[in-house]
Write an enzyme that holds these catalytic residues in place. Structure first.
Site, PDB file in Angstrom:
ATOM      1  N   ASP A   8      38.696  39.184  42.500  1.00 46.59           N
ATOM      2  CA  ASP A   8      39.431  38.993  41.658  1.00 46.59           C
ATOM      3  C   ASP A   8      39.868  40.458  41.629  1.00 46.59           C
ATOM      4  O   ASP A   8      39.409  40.751  42.491  1.00 46.59           O
ATOM      5  CB  ASP A   8      39.121  38.817  40.430  1.00 46.59           C
ATOM      6  CG  ASP A   8      39.807  38.791  39.145  1.00 46.59           C
ATOM      7  OD1 ASP A   8      41.277  38.342  39.243  1.00 46.59           O
ATOM      8  OD2 ASP A   8      39.838  38.091  38.132  1.00 46.59           O
ATOM      9  N   GLU A  10      41.344  42.841  38.912  1.00 45.51           N
ATOM     10  CA  GLU A  10      41.355  43.262  37.550  1.00 45.51           C
ATOM     11  C   GLU A  10      39.880  44.463  37.813  1.00 45.51           C
ATOM     12  O   GLU A  10      40.066  45.365  36.583  1.00 45.51           O
ATOM     13  CB  GLU A  10      40.934  42.857  36.003  1.00 45.51           C
ATOM     14  CG  GLU A  10      42.472  42.179  35.842  1.00 45.51           C
ATOM     15  CD  GLU A  10      42.404  40.437  36.947  1.00 45.51           C
ATOM     16  OE1 GLU A  10      42.156  40.821  37.716  1.00 45.51           O
ATOM     17  OE2 GLU A  10      43.673  40.211  36.154  1.00 45.51           O
ATOM     18  N   HIS A  60      43.018  36.598  42.107  1.00 43.14           N
ATOM     19  CA  HIS A  60      43.997  37.148  41.284  1.00 43.14           C
ATOM     20  C   HIS A  60      44.738  35.894  41.330  1.00 43.14           C
ATOM     21  O   HIS A  60      46.023  36.480  42.778  1.00 43.14           O
ATOM     22  CB  HIS A  60      43.725  37.919  41.659  1.00 43.14           C
ATOM     23  CG  HIS A  60      44.707  38.835  40.582  1.00 43.14           C
ATOM     24  ND1 HIS A  60      43.922  39.169  39.540  1.00 43.14           N
ATOM     25  CD2 HIS A  60      45.718  39.476  40.657  1.00 43.14           C
ATOM     26  CE1 HIS A  60      45.222  39.963  38.318  1.00 43.14           C
ATOM     27  NE2 HIS A  60      46.331  39.506  39.286  1.00 43.14           N
ATOM     28  N   HIS A 104      35.826  40.832  36.201  1.00 40.94           N
ATOM     29  CA  HIS A 104      36.322  42.163  34.969  1.00 40.94           C
ATOM     30  C   HIS A 104      35.672  40.692  33.969  1.00 40.94           C
ATOM     31  O   HIS A 104      35.366  39.459  33.740  1.00 40.94           O
ATOM     32  CB  HIS A 104      37.579  42.074  34.575  1.00 40.94           C
ATOM     33  CG  HIS A 104      38.234  40.128  34.228  1.00 40.94           C
ATOM     34  ND1 HIS A 104      38.314  39.168  33.090  1.00 40.94           N
ATOM     35  CD2 HIS A 104      38.788  39.723  35.117  1.00 40.94           C
ATOM     36  CE1 HIS A 104      39.159  38.419  33.783  1.00 40.94           C
ATOM     37  NE2 HIS A 104      39.520  38.441  35.004  1.00 40.94           N
ATOM     38  N   HIS A 116      38.992  39.657  29.990  1.00 34.82           N
ATOM     39  CA  HIS A 116      40.189  38.006  29.439  1.00 34.82           C
ATOM     40  C   HIS A 116      39.147  37.069  30.419  1.00 34.82           C
ATOM     41  O   HIS A 116      38.544  37.829  30.810  1.00 34.82           O
ATOM     42  CB  HIS A 116      41.410  38.089  29.863  1.00 34.82           C
ATOM     43  CG  HIS A 116      41.974  38.359  31.672  1.00 34.82           C
ATOM     44  ND1 HIS A 116      41.825  39.463  32.453  1.00 34.82           N
ATOM     45  CD2 HIS A 116      42.374  37.580  31.995  1.00 34.82           C
ATOM     46  CE1 HIS A 116      41.896  38.559  33.925  1.00 34.82           C
ATOM     47  NE2 HIS A 116      42.514  38.194  33.625  1.00 34.82           N
ATOM     48  N   GLU A 135      35.010  34.236  33.198  1.00 35.63           N
ATOM     49  CA  GLU A 135      35.410  34.016  34.768  1.00 35.63           C
ATOM     50  C   GLU A 135      34.137  34.023  35.128  1.00 35.63           C
ATOM     51  O   GLU A 135      33.618  32.174  35.790  1.00 35.63           O
ATOM     52  CB  GLU A 135      36.853  34.652  34.958  1.00 35.63           C
ATOM     53  CG  GLU A 135      38.225  34.464  34.258  1.00 35.63           C
ATOM     54  CD  GLU A 135      39.194  35.272  35.183  1.00 35.63           C
ATOM     55  OE1 GLU A 135      38.990  35.483  35.943  1.00 35.63           O
ATOM     56  OE2 GLU A 135      39.656  35.816  34.292  1.00 35.63           O
TER      57      GLU A 135
END
Ligand SMILES: [Zn+2]
Length: 274
Positions: A8, A10, A60, A104, A116, A135
């Site tokens: 990902d 972030e 992502h 993240h 998030h 996630e």
């Protein structure tokens, strides 16, 4: 031995703003290169530990962030979407372990950069079998369906702490220390690259000597509960066959296994105005 690197953006070092992860913004080109460097570091670490099959899922956005022209030749890249297994594309029963890179924290976390769960604009929280997951939890449960453990995670300190709390004592690479949602003290890539490489290698050596974390296995049937930010999103998500409205913002549904649950979750959160 095969491993999956689930990537990902972030949680890559230096990233503190959405713009840096957004292909329409000029800063994005810098950070996709740094993302590629950190992914290559994990590839190198896995190869150092003797792994001979390395598959990457670019998780992502639309899955087209990692720069193939800079990709370590020892890895294969799952790029693009919507792929059958999204952020976990490439996983199967033959996979020995998963490395989360650039991850993240879950939505609503304090001192966590861009925290998030799947969609910052649409989702507040997600529970699987009543367990609050980000996630990292959702994707670890997909790995668990195949009997595969998550061996390491990289990201900010809050992300790493949440993953260890939920999934057990995996190896962590803290590449930045979040001081707010949009701020962090970040390490240079000159440091994060060797850090991730060493951590990846160590995580696989632990798997080999039997001291690695166990797979995160959800008991079937699997209940998914989603809390949206707007009632409008719940209005549409509740049209999934078998879904139940719990409140203005919450829906839940029960799936025969984690793979169906993951597919249902993705369908429920898809943005569309039909
Ligand atoms: Zn992302």
């Amino acid at each position: 031995m095969k491993i999956l690197i689930a990537a990902d953006m972030e949680g890559i070092s230096g990233v503190t703003r959405w713009e840096e992860t957004d292909p329409t913004h000029s800063e994005y080109t810098r950070f996709r290169k740094i993302m590629t460097d950190e992914i290559n570091a994990a590839v190198a670490g896995a190869a150092d530990a003797g792994v001979d099959e390395i598959v990457i899922a670019d998780g992502h956005g639309d899955g087209t962030n990692i720069l193939i022209e800079y990709l370590d030749v020892r890895a294969k890249l799952n790029s693009g979407g919507s792929s059958p297994l999204s952020m976990m594309q490439g996983i199967d029963k033959e996979t020995a372990g998963v490395l989360f890179i650039g991850y993240h924290a879950r939505g609503g976390s304090q001192n966590a950069v861009l925290a998030h769960t799947w969609s910052s604009g649409r989702i507040s929280n997600v529970w699987v079998n009543e367990i609050l997951v980000g996630e990292y939890g959702l994707n670890a449960a997909v790995a668990g369906y195949f009997g595969v453990p998550v061996l390491m995670i990289s990201g900010d300190q809050t992300t790493c702490a949440q993953a260890v709390e939920l999934l057990g004592p995996m190896e962590i690479a803290v590449v930045k220390t979040a001081t707010a949602y949009f701020s962090a003290e970040c390490l240079s890539t000159e440091l994060t690259v060797p850090l991730i490489r060493e951590t990846a290698k160590r995580s696989i050596l632990r798997l080999n000597n039997g001291s690695g974390p166990k797979p995160f296995i959800m008991k079937a049937p699997v209940k998914v509960k989603i809390e949206f930010r707007q009632p409008e999103a719940a209005d549409r998500a509740v049209r999934l066959p078998g879904a139940k409205r719990l409140s203005a913002l919450q829906i839940e549904f029960i799936s025969p296994d984690m793979l169906v649950a993951y597919a249902g979750f993705r369908a429920a959160v898809k943005q569309s105005y039909d």
